[in-house]
Design a protein around this motif. Structure first.
Motif, PDB file in Angstrom:
ATOM      1  N   ARG A  47       0.823  -1.408   0.093  1.00 52.85           N
ATOM      2  CA  ARG A  47      -0.090   0.129  -0.045  1.00 52.85           C
ATOM      3  C   ARG A  47       0.981   1.174  -0.153  1.00 52.85           C
ATOM      4  N   ALA A  48       1.075   1.874  -1.227  1.00 55.60           N
ATOM      5  CA  ALA A  48       1.750   3.127  -1.199  1.00 55.60           C
ATOM      6  C   ALA A  48       1.289   4.075  -0.380  1.00 55.60           C
ATOM      7  N   TRP A  49       1.932   5.209  -0.086  1.00 58.69           N
ATOM      8  CA  TRP A  49       1.693   6.242   0.717  1.00 58.69           C
ATOM      9  C   TRP A  49       0.671   7.114   0.112  1.00 58.69           C
ATOM     10  N   THR A 433     -15.099  12.368  -5.505  1.00 60.78           N
ATOM     11  CA  THR A 433     -14.270  11.276  -6.017  1.00 60.78           C
ATOM     12  C   THR A 433     -13.141  10.809  -5.033  1.00 60.78           C
ATOM     13  N   ILE A 434     -12.050  11.601  -4.765  1.00 59.37           N
ATOM     14  CA  ILE A 434     -11.026  11.321  -4.125  1.00 59.37           C
ATOM     15  C   ILE A 434     -11.289  11.055  -2.584  1.00 59.37           C
ATOM     16  N   THR A 435     -12.381  11.683  -2.254  1.00 65.06           N
ATOM     17  CA  THR A 435     -12.699  11.718  -0.736  1.00 65.06           C
ATOM     18  C   THR A 435     -13.263   9.985  -0.671  1.00 65.06           C
ATOM     19  N   SER A 436     -14.175   9.833  -1.584  1.00 60.97           N
ATOM     20  CA  SER A 436     -14.761   8.318  -1.681  1.00 60.97           C
ATOM     21  C   SER A 436     -13.698   7.360  -1.867  1.00 60.97           C
ATOM     22  N   ASN A 450      -0.951   0.647  -5.471  1.00 66.17           N
ATOM     23  CA  ASN A 450       0.297   0.614  -6.334  1.00 66.17           C
ATOM     24  C   ASN A 450       0.828   1.969  -6.265  1.00 66.17           C
ATOM     25  N   ASP A 451       1.941   2.199  -6.900  1.00 66.16           N
ATOM     26  CA  ASP A 451       2.669   3.593  -7.124  1.00 66.16           C
ATOM     27  C   ASP A 451       2.168   4.458  -7.995  1.00 66.16           C
ATOM     28  N   ASN A 452       1.333   3.869  -8.880  1.00 62.35           N
ATOM     29  CA  ASN A 452       0.365   4.712  -9.776  1.00 62.35           C
ATOM     30  C   ASN A 452      -0.682   5.268  -9.378  1.00 62.35           C
ATOM     31  N   ILE A 453      -1.545   4.571  -8.453  1.00 69.21           N
ATOM     32  CA  ILE A 453      -2.554   5.089  -7.830  1.00 69.21           C
ATOM     33  C   ILE A 453      -2.256   6.157  -7.035  1.00 69.21           C
ATOM     34  N   ALA A 454      -1.227   5.983  -6.069  1.00 73.96           N
ATOM     35  CA  ALA A 454      -0.725   6.832  -5.234  1.00 73.96           C
ATOM     36  C   ALA A 454      -0.266   8.228  -6.070  1.00 73.96           C
ATOM     37  N   GLN A 455       0.219   8.140  -7.129  1.00 76.51           N
ATOM     38  CA  GLN A 455       0.716   9.139  -7.867  1.00 76.51           C
ATOM     39  C   GLN A 455      -0.397   9.833  -8.496  1.00 76.51           C
ATOM     40  N   GLN A 456      -1.671   9.326  -9.074  1.00 71.82           N
ATOM     41  CA  GLN A 456      -2.610   9.817  -9.403  1.00 71.82           C
ATOM     42  C   GLN A 456      -3.533  10.462  -8.308  1.00 71.82           C
ATOM     43  N   VAL A 457      -3.497   9.829  -7.155  1.00 73.16           N
ATOM     44  CA  VAL A 457      -4.309  10.594  -6.047  1.00 73.16           C
ATOM     45  C   VAL A 457      -3.478  11.787  -5.528  1.00 73.16           C
ATOM     46  N   SER A 458      -2.269  11.922  -5.483  1.00 69.63           N
ATOM     47  CA  SER A 458      -1.432  13.157  -5.047  1.00 69.63           C
ATOM     48  C   SER A 458      -1.499  14.013  -6.133  1.00 69.63           C
ATOM     49  N   SER A 459      -1.532  13.752  -7.292  1.00 70.65           N
ATOM     50  CA  SER A 459      -1.682  14.772  -8.467  1.00 70.65           C
ATOM     51  C   SER A 459      -3.086  15.296  -8.423  1.00 70.65           C
ATOM     52  N   ALA A 460      -4.229  14.550  -8.056  1.00 72.44           N
ATOM     53  CA  ALA A 460      -5.530  15.256  -8.039  1.00 72.44           C
ATOM     54  C   ALA A 460      -5.508  16.194  -6.895  1.00 72.44           C
ATOM     55  N   VAL A 461      -5.059  15.668  -5.816  1.00 72.66           N
ATOM     56  CA  VAL A 461      -5.080  16.629  -4.586  1.00 72.66           C
ATOM     57  C   VAL A 461      -4.249  17.923  -4.667  1.00 72.66           C
ATOM     58  N   THR A 462      -3.088  17.800  -5.389  1.00 72.02           N
ATOM     59  CA  THR A 462      -2.520  18.989  -5.889  1.00 72.02           C
ATOM     60  C   THR A 462      -3.144  19.964  -6.754  1.00 72.02           C
ATOM     61  N   SER A 463      -3.833  19.234  -7.817  1.00 72.44           N
ATOM     62  CA  SER A 463      -4.456  20.152  -8.611  1.00 72.44           C
ATOM     63  C   SER A 463      -5.707  20.720  -8.280  1.00 72.44           C
ATOM     64  N   LEU A 464      -6.141  20.176  -7.072  1.00 72.41           N
ATOM     65  CA  LEU A 464      -7.660  20.695  -6.650  1.00 72.41           C
ATOM     66  C   LEU A 464      -7.074  21.698  -5.771  1.00 72.41           C
ATOM     67  N   ALA A 489      -7.334  12.770 -13.098  1.00 72.32           N
ATOM     68  CA  ALA A 489      -6.479  12.107 -12.224  1.00 72.32           C
ATOM     69  C   ALA A 489      -7.226  11.394 -11.126  1.00 72.32           C
ATOM     70  N   SER A 490      -8.486  11.893 -10.634  1.00 72.84           N
ATOM     71  CA  SER A 490      -9.228  11.148  -9.643  1.00 72.84           C
ATOM     72  C   SER A 490     -10.085   9.984 -10.334  1.00 72.84           C
ATOM     73  N   GLU A 491     -10.507  10.214 -11.715  1.00 71.02           N
ATOM     74  CA  GLU A 491     -10.987   9.245 -12.134  1.00 71.02           C
ATOM     75  C   GLU A 491     -10.269   7.990 -12.376  1.00 71.02           C
ATOM     76  N   ARG A 492      -8.836   8.345 -13.060  1.00 70.71           N
ATOM     77  CA  ARG A 492      -8.307   7.350 -13.249  1.00 70.71           C
ATOM     78  C   ARG A 492      -7.788   6.520 -11.963  1.00 70.71           C
TER      79      ARG A 492
END
Length: 548
Positions: A47-49, A433-436, A450-464, A489-492
């Motif tokens: 579980r990536a951070w 979406t990110i909160t859910s 995985n790292d890809n999901i963690a990257q997408q989540v971090s990218s979505a939060v930063t963009s928000l 990013a959140s949907e991916r």
């Protein structure tokens, strides 16, 4: 000799027993020190951070929308004394704590330049003279142009008024102009319908919100000509030229919002799913408003769809009735004929009925060649398209005149209103979406992150966070861009195939798999350890008894 043999045998047995204890201890040590950590490490869920603390703050995210206003005074509006005391800027903030919204209006004041004075003094001047002429000829208080400029005719300020009195009288009129040309509270609440109680949204704002299609990176627009009777009518429409002259200018204006693709088709023998009724009072066939909902499904089956694209499709249908059901008119719920003879379905498209029976006589040779008036048709479809894309109705106060957007199809301030609402809608959707997703991953601990999901989540939060900051600064283009990146990013991350719960076993199933493998090996080791402990206790008790 016999005693020596017995002593040797006892010593051998004692050494063997001692080696057995050491072997059991060694095996237990290897299992505990090496085996269990190795098994735990190789079977644990990766579980990536994720930035859970920042995601939890999205629920309490407070949006601040900023509007920059510049008030330009013409010559003679202010007295010299008032002009000296006038502030350079004035900030007015409104806050709606319940909805998590704050509005900041920063007003700057200055006097008109020489060129602006010349423009204001012109009776007529190309494009601007019409608005100035209307201000002088009619009882018009405010004229809102196509750009981001409004002409306000205010009563002269009294020379005896203090600065506070001048500002208070001016702020009321400026606020009316701003509420017309920028966002309204109900528009923003409607865009935040997923985050606020629906009771806060007026019926009109909710109707506009439900009519507009949801925000998307791209849209497909399809124009279809339905000819149910090709034996009677040979229809010709210059759809390409009509799109270029009427629709494309609007799409060019909306390029910052989304990407658009346009196509067209002609469908023969395509009929409506409802039989119109003949009305003797008008000698024509009619379609009531109650029956319009049954028209779309049979026609939609003939339209086809682009399965390779995930973008929403907006359908605009031009229906030419057959000769046996002409003329055909649409009636609203009040039984009155609709002037445009068209109707629209929220988030789907629109249908226009185009009667051609008056274009030829009963003796005309069939099929009759008919050229469709595309200007009339596209005027209706353009109005429907504006509604579908979220260009809200504007109801200005009394005395306001809004200039038509003209060939552009959209005024600059209408584009700003759309950018505000779309940005807020995207922020609300992405944060939900990110909160859910964070709640789902927190509740189900055996799903791999995985790292890809963690990257997408971090990218979505930063963009928000960037989108909220740009909205607060009033940079609408950047705010929309960041909000779109947040949605993508959140949907991916949310729809990543690796997050399927069925791919992972619950903990009880894991233990059911591993216990039959490890239990036979662990039982003798545990029994040996228990025996060693028991013998150690016995020796300790014997030593204590001898010492006593």
């Amino acid at each position: 000799m016999y005693l020596q043999v017995l002593a040797a045998c006892y010593k051998a047995l004692s050494d063997h027993h001692q080696r057995g204890r050491y072997a059991a201890l060694a095996i237990a040590a290897v299992v505990i020190v090496v085996g269990i950590p190795l098994w735990w490490k190789t079977t644990e869920t990766y579980r990536a951070w994720l930035p859970f603390s920042e995601i939890s703050e999205l629920d309490s995210l407070q949006l601040q929308l900023s509007v920059d206003i510049e008030v330009v005074f013409s010559r003679g509006t202010l007295t010299p004394e008032q002009q000296k005391k006038f502030p350079l800027s004035h900030v007015n903030e409104k806050e709606h704590q319940v909805d998590g919204l704050r509005y900041k209006y920063e007003t700057r004041y200055r006097t008109a330049t020489i060129m602006e004075e010349d423009a204001l003094n012109q009776p007529t001047a190309a494009e601007a003279d019409l608005s100035l002429h209307m201000l002088s000829e009619k009882d018009v208080k405010v004229y809102v142009g196509q750009r981001r400029t409004a002409l306000l005719r205010s009563p002269p300020f009294k020379s005896s008024w203090s600065l506070k009195e001048v500002l208070s009288n001016l702020d009321v009129e400026v606020e009316q102009v701003v509420s017309t040309m920028s966002f309204s509270h109900q528009d923003i609440v409607a865009a935040l319908s997923d985050r606020v109680r629906m009771a806060k949204v007026t019926k009109e704002s909710m109707a506009d919100s439900m009519r507009a299609i949801k925000s998307s990176p791209g849209y497909e627009i399809t124009f279809s000509l339905l000819n149910p009777d090709p034996r009677s009518h040979s229809l010709h429409w210059d759809i390409e030229g009509a799109v270029q002259s009427c629709i494309q200018p609007l799409l060019n204006k909306l390029a910052p919002i989304a990407n658009f693709s346009v196509d067209s088709q002609i469908l023969y023998y395509a009929v409506l799913g409802v039989n119109p009724r003949f009305d003797n009072s008008v000698s024509a066939y009619t379609l009531s408003a109650d029956s319009l909902s049954h028209v779309i499904n049979p026609v939609e089956a003939r339209l086809g769809s682009n399965a390779a694209s995930s973008n929403p499709v907006l359908n605009f249908l031009l229906y030419v009735p057959d000769s046996h059901h002409s003329p055909l008119f649409i009636r609203d719920h009040s039984k009155r004929e609709v002037p445009s003879n068209a109707f629209h379905s929220p988030r789907w498209g629109g249908i226009m009925v185009y009667n051609v029976n008056e274009m030829y006589g009963p003796e005309a040779e069939r099929p009759v060649d008919i050229n469709i008036n595309m200007a009339k048709v596209m005027g209706v479809f353009l109005a429907q398209l504006r509604l579908m894309l979220g260009v809200q109705h504007t109801h200005p106060p009394t005395g306001f005149v809004l200039q038509s957007p003209g060939s552009a199809g959209l005024a600059d301030w209408e584009l700003d209103r759309l950018l505000w609402s779309r940005s807020v809608e995207n922020i609300a959707t992405a944060s939900t979406t990110i909160t859910s997703l964070a709640q789902l991953l927190d509740q189900i601990g055996n799903i791999v992150i995985n790292d890809n999901i963690a990257q997408q989540v971090s990218s979505a939060v930063t963009s928000l966070q960037s989108a909220v900051a740009e909205l607060e600064a009033g940079n609408l283009a950047f705010a929309l861009q960041y909000s779109r990146e947040a949605i993508l990013a959140s949907e991916r991350a949310f729809f990543d195939p690796s997050l399927l719960h069925l791919l992972y076993f619950p903990d009880d199933q894991k233990f059911a798999i591993y216990i039959p493998l490890f239990l036979p090996m662990c039982v003798p080791i545990v029994l040996s350890l228990l025996k060693i402990v028991s013998e150690a206790k016995k020796r300790r008790a014997d030593k204590q008894a001898k010492s006593d």
